[in-house]
Design a protein around this motif. Structure first.
Motif, PDB file in Angstrom:
ATOM      1  N   LYS A   1       0.835  -1.213   0.000  1.00 42.03           N
ATOM      2  CA  LYS A   1       0.000   0.000   0.000  1.00 42.03           C
ATOM      3  C   LYS A   1       0.867   1.259   0.000  1.00 42.03           C
ATOM      4  O   LYS A   1       0.578   2.222  -0.726  1.00 42.03           O
ATOM      5  N   ASP A   2       1.941   1.262   0.790  1.00 39.74           N
ATOM      6  CA  ASP A   2       2.840   2.422   0.831  1.00 39.74           C
ATOM      7  C   ASP A   2       3.456   2.684  -0.545  1.00 39.74           C
ATOM      8  O   ASP A   2       3.581   3.840  -0.974  1.00 39.74           O
ATOM      9  N   VAL A   3       3.847   1.611  -1.221  1.00 39.77           N
ATOM     10  CA  VAL A   3       4.468   1.754  -2.547  1.00 39.77           C
ATOM     11  C   VAL A   3       3.473   2.322  -3.549  1.00 39.77           C
ATOM     12  O   VAL A   3       3.801   3.240  -4.324  1.00 39.77           O
ATOM     13  N   LEU A   4       2.246   1.814  -3.536  1.00 46.91           N
ATOM     14  CA  LEU A   4       1.234   2.318  -4.472  1.00 46.91           C
ATOM     15  C   LEU A   4       0.865   3.764  -4.158  1.00 46.91           C
ATOM     16  O   LEU A   4       0.692   4.575  -5.071  1.00 46.91           O
ATOM     17  N   ASP A   5       0.759   4.094  -2.875  1.00 51.85           N
ATOM     18  CA  ASP A   5       0.491   5.493  -2.495  1.00 51.85           C
ATOM     19  C   ASP A   5       1.643   6.397  -2.950  1.00 51.85           C
ATOM     20  O   ASP A   5       1.411   7.527  -3.418  1.00 51.85           O
ATOM     21  N   PHE A   6       2.864   5.895  -2.811  1.00 54.50           N
ATOM     22  CA  PHE A   6       4.048   6.652  -3.245  1.00 54.50           C
ATOM     23  C   PHE A   6       3.983   6.930  -4.751  1.00 54.50           C
ATOM     24  O   PHE A   6       4.195   8.060  -5.194  1.00 54.50           O
ATOM     25  N   LEU A   7       3.685   5.901  -5.537  1.00 53.96           N
ATOM     26  CA  LEU A   7       3.620   6.067  -6.994  1.00 53.96           C
ATOM     27  C   LEU A   7       2.465   6.984  -7.386  1.00 53.96           C
ATOM     28  O   LEU A   7       2.623   7.845  -8.268  1.00 53.96           O
ATOM     29  N   ASP A   8       1.316   6.808  -6.731  1.00 51.91           N
ATOM     30  CA  ASP A   8       0.171   7.670  -7.045  1.00 51.91           C
ATOM     31  C   ASP A   8       0.503   9.142  -6.803  1.00 51.91           C
ATOM     32  O   ASP A   8       0.057  10.024  -7.538  1.00 51.91           O
ATOM     33  N   ALA A   9       1.315   9.390  -5.778  1.00 47.97           N
ATOM     34  CA  ALA A   9       1.695  10.769  -5.447  1.00 47.97           C
ATOM     35  C   ALA A   9       2.588  11.391  -6.508  1.00 47.97           C
ATOM     36  O   ALA A   9       2.685  12.626  -6.602  1.00 47.97           O
ATOM     37  N   GLN A  10       3.242  10.553  -7.325  1.00 50.31           N
ATOM     38  CA  GLN A  10       4.143  11.078  -8.356  1.00 50.31           C
ATOM     39  C   GLN A  10       3.433  11.332  -9.680  1.00 50.31           C
ATOM     40  O   GLN A  10       4.008  11.941 -10.590  1.00 50.31           O
ATOM     41  N   VAL A  11       2.199  10.855  -9.802  1.00 53.93           N
ATOM     42  CA  VAL A  11       1.482  10.951 -11.080  1.00 53.93           C
ATOM     43  C   VAL A  11       0.704  12.262 -11.155  1.00 53.93           C
ATOM     44  O   VAL A  11       0.011  12.644 -10.215  1.00 53.93           O
ATOM     45  N   GLN A  12       0.826  12.923 -12.296  1.00 49.31           N
ATOM     46  CA  GLN A  12       0.087  14.168 -12.549  1.00 49.31           C
ATOM     47  C   GLN A  12      -0.770  14.003 -13.802  1.00 49.31           C
ATOM     48  O   GLN A  12      -0.571  13.079 -14.596  1.00 49.31           O
ATOM     49  N   ASP A  13      -1.712  14.917 -13.989  1.00 47.46           N
ATOM     50  CA  ASP A  13      -2.582  14.845 -15.173  1.00 47.46           C
ATOM     51  C   ASP A  13      -1.780  15.038 -16.453  1.00 47.46           C
ATOM     52  O   ASP A  13      -1.989  14.348 -17.444  1.00 47.46           O
ATOM     53  N   GLN A  14      -0.876  15.989 -16.451  1.00 46.40           N
ATOM     54  CA  GLN A  14      -0.027  16.242 -17.620  1.00 46.40           C
ATOM     55  C   GLN A  14       1.410  15.888 -17.257  1.00 46.40           C
ATOM     56  O   GLN A  14       2.036  16.579 -16.460  1.00 46.40           O
ATOM     57  N   MET A  15       1.904  14.817 -17.843  1.00 54.63           N
ATOM     58  CA  MET A  15       3.212  14.325 -17.425  1.00 54.63           C
ATOM     59  C   MET A  15       3.854  13.518 -18.546  1.00 54.63           C
ATOM     60  O   MET A  15       3.182  12.760 -19.248  1.00 54.63           O
ATOM     61  N   THR A  16       5.170  13.691 -18.720  1.00 55.19           N
ATOM     62  CA  THR A  16       5.921  12.939 -19.723  1.00 55.19           C
ATOM     63  C   THR A  16       6.701  11.815 -19.049  1.00 55.19           C
ATOM     64  O   THR A  16       6.749  11.703 -17.826  1.00 55.19           O
ATOM     65  N   TYR A  17       7.339  10.980 -19.861  1.00 52.22           N
ATOM     66  CA  TYR A  17       8.218   9.938 -19.342  1.00 52.22           C
ATOM     67  C   TYR A  17       9.265  10.537 -18.405  1.00 52.22           C
ATOM     68  O   TYR A  17       9.522  10.025 -17.317  1.00 52.22           O
ATOM     69  N   THR A  18       9.866  11.635 -18.834  1.00 50.34           N
ATOM     70  CA  THR A  18      10.936  12.256 -18.050  1.00 50.34           C
ATOM     71  C   THR A  18      10.400  12.820 -16.741  1.00 50.34           C
ATOM     72  O   THR A  18      11.044  12.695 -15.693  1.00 50.34           O
ATOM     73  N   ASP A  19       9.212  13.429 -16.785  1.00 44.47           N
ATOM     74  CA  ASP A  19       8.610  13.970 -15.558  1.00 44.47           C
ATOM     75  C   ASP A  19       8.390  12.860 -14.531  1.00 44.47           C
ATOM     76  O   ASP A  19       8.716  13.031 -13.344  1.00 44.47           O
TER      77      ASP A  19
END
Length: 539
Positions: free
Chosen positions: A194-212
């Protein structure tokens, strides 16, 4: 965690000789020499760098990522006239790509910290993201677990531009979340999932590239170590690079000549060339219709060609003045650009990078600068307890396993279990049957030759049935001993998947999912150095 050090030879002879003997004639500095460390520092202090512009740019670029006092401190130190940097880079792989990207970052941070204590001067760790790379197939996948085996899982997303820089390829938020949830699920449910998935979700934005996405994960994982990030494809960085691109345009064909000359020298010494180039390459890319096109130089008409369109060098210089973002480096000129921009004490290099830097020495001398200290990155294998237990159970040498795998030992084990009397009985039966068919064959040779093909086919059918019985017996042996054979498979899967080292296939999120988000912090506390050895970390 416990650390072991092993000496594992590379498949690349140049790399082996560099690490073992430090073939400094191919470079300018010895990575094992503190004397050369000080000499490199003195060289850098006699050169000018756009420190303030870089610090302002990096601060602005990293503002959208995780923040820390250590990052702020690194930005301040970068502006100091007596500071230097340790740098390395990689493509922006999804979920950070293979483990060796993480190991390269750990190497950058550790080397900078350790050499700062020796040099007594501020050293800033910097990671150069190859956002200008357009080979999407190198970054759009990881390996997940599938029924106990590693399998490649690709993030499929349509993009009409086949040669678009990865820093311009946007990620669909919902598709991405679904994809990485499937990857993490394949690693199994743990107290940390759960911590890992929450961590990844926190890094995702609506507008985002591979590099972002890559940069957000890396910054979040390493923010406490003052690591600075640079996206090589960022338009604002291009403005700082403008005068250096001018030098590269002026010297494009000469750069190629010097590369080929050095490659010929290395070839005569028995080394394989790493950089693919021909005499017409201009060693720069040009963005045309939102795709990245390699520039070529027609020596007969002294014009630069990009996908059928020709330019005089003066045309390119005018475009550079107005739109520097249209230009980008290739594998030959990227190292040069790094050295123009940053006061680089050392470059942290993987095995392939050590080889291609050896091909660039003449080009650096043309620019009247020296190749930085080339330091082999750390090679690391994580040895989990159950895998270590299997290695000990079979009395295997860990070094041999990391070099050759366990296929031979597994085969010997299966052979030791086979019922030899069955094989002997079948061999005798085969011999007797063939003798009988020989008599039949000779009889029909006199009676009717037309029957001979039928006799041969019939004999082959009978002996094939004997082979079938033997194979069934082998299958039964393997079924009865599946629990033991699966241990051999687990060793190979964990330590030498697909015949390559663990760090080339496995992803850091397998370990974060199993051991928690502080896994990297625990690794950073270990006594690791960039000394050319292979580190085994016992979990």
């Amino acid at each position: 965690m416990e650390v072991l050090q092993l000496q594992l030879a590379s498949k690349n002879n140049l790399v082996n000789q560099y690490i073992e003997n430090n073939k400094s004639s191919l470079f300018h500095y010895n990575f094992r020499s503190d004397e050369d460390l000080f000499a490199r520092y003195d060289e850098l202090m006699n050169r000018e760098f756009p420190r303030r512009k870089l610090a302002i740019h990096i601060k602005k670029y990293m503002k959208k990522f995780a923040q820390s006092r250590e990052i702020d401190k690194s930005l301040e130190r970068l502006e100091q006239p007596d500071s230097v940097v340790v740098i390395g880079g990689q493509q922006a792989g999804l979920l950070t790509g293979p483990l060796y990207t993480i190991h390269k970052i750990i190497s950058i941070i550790n080397y900078a910290r350790q050499k700062e204590a020796v040099l007594g001067k501020p050293i800033v760790p910097i990671f150069w993201i190859a956002g200008e790379d357009h080979d999407i197939f190198e970054v759009n996948h990881v390996y997940k677990l599938n029924e106990g085996l590693l399998s490649k899982t690709t993030f499929h997303q349509k993009d009409n531009k086949q040669k678009r820089m990865v820093s311009k390829v946007s990620l669909n938020k919902q598709q991405l979340k679904k994809w990485y949830r499937d990857v993490i699920a394949s690693f199994g449910e743990t107290p940390f999932t759960k911590d890992v998935l929450d961590f990844l979700d926190a890094q995702v934005q609506d507008q985002m590239t591979y590099t972002d996405f890559f940069a957000k994960i890396i910054t979040a994982l390493f923010k406490d170590y003052g690591l600075l990030l640079v996206d090589s494809a960022h338009p604002e960085l291009r403005k700082i690079e403008q005068p250096y691109f001018k030098w590269m345009i002026d010297h494009g064909e000469v750069i190629t000549d010097l590369l080929l000359e050095q490659q010929h020298t290395l070839h005569l010494k028995g080394y394989k060339n790493m950089i693919e180039s021909d005499k017409d390459s201009f060693q720069l890319f040009y963005e045309q219709n939102d795709e990245r096109i390699l520039l070529r130089y027609n020596r007969d008409i002294e014009r630069v060609v990009a996908d059928g369109v020709t330019f005089a060098k003066s045309d390119l210089l005018r475009i550079l003045e107005q739109s520097p973002e249209k230009f980008s480096n290739n594998v030959v000129t990227r190292p040069l650009m790094q050295e123009f921009l940053f006061p680089t004490l050392a470059f942290i290099a993987g095995p392939g990078e050590i080889s291609y830097w050896a091909e660039l020495k003449n080009i650096f001398e043309l620019a009247e600068i020296k190749i930085p200290i080339i330091v082999p990155r750390m090679n690391i294998t994580y040895l989990e307890r159950n895998v270590e237990a299997y290695v000990k159970e079979f009395q295997l040498k860990l070094e041999d396993v990391l070099k050759n795998g366990v296929a031979k030992e597994k085969e010997l084990f299966v052979e030791s279990l086979k019922e030899k009397t069955i094989e002997d009985t079948v061999a005798i039966a085969r011999k007797e049957i063939l003798q009988q068919y020989k008599r039949v064959y000779e009889k029909f040779l006199q009676f009717d030759k037309g029957m001979l093909p039928i006799i041969e086919k019939n004999a082959k059918y009978i002996t094939n049935q004997l082979d079938y019985l033997l194979n069934k017996a082998d299958e039964l042996v393997k079924q009865k001993n599946h629990h033991v054979l699966s241990k051999y498979d687990r060793i190979e899967l964990a330590l030498l998947p697909f015949g390559g080292l663990q760090e080339r296939c496995w992803n850091i999120f397998y370990f974060l999912n199993k051991y928690g988000l502080l896994f990297i912090n625990r690794v950073q506390e270990l006594p690791l150095t960039c000394n050319g050895n292979h580190f085994v970390i016992k979990m």
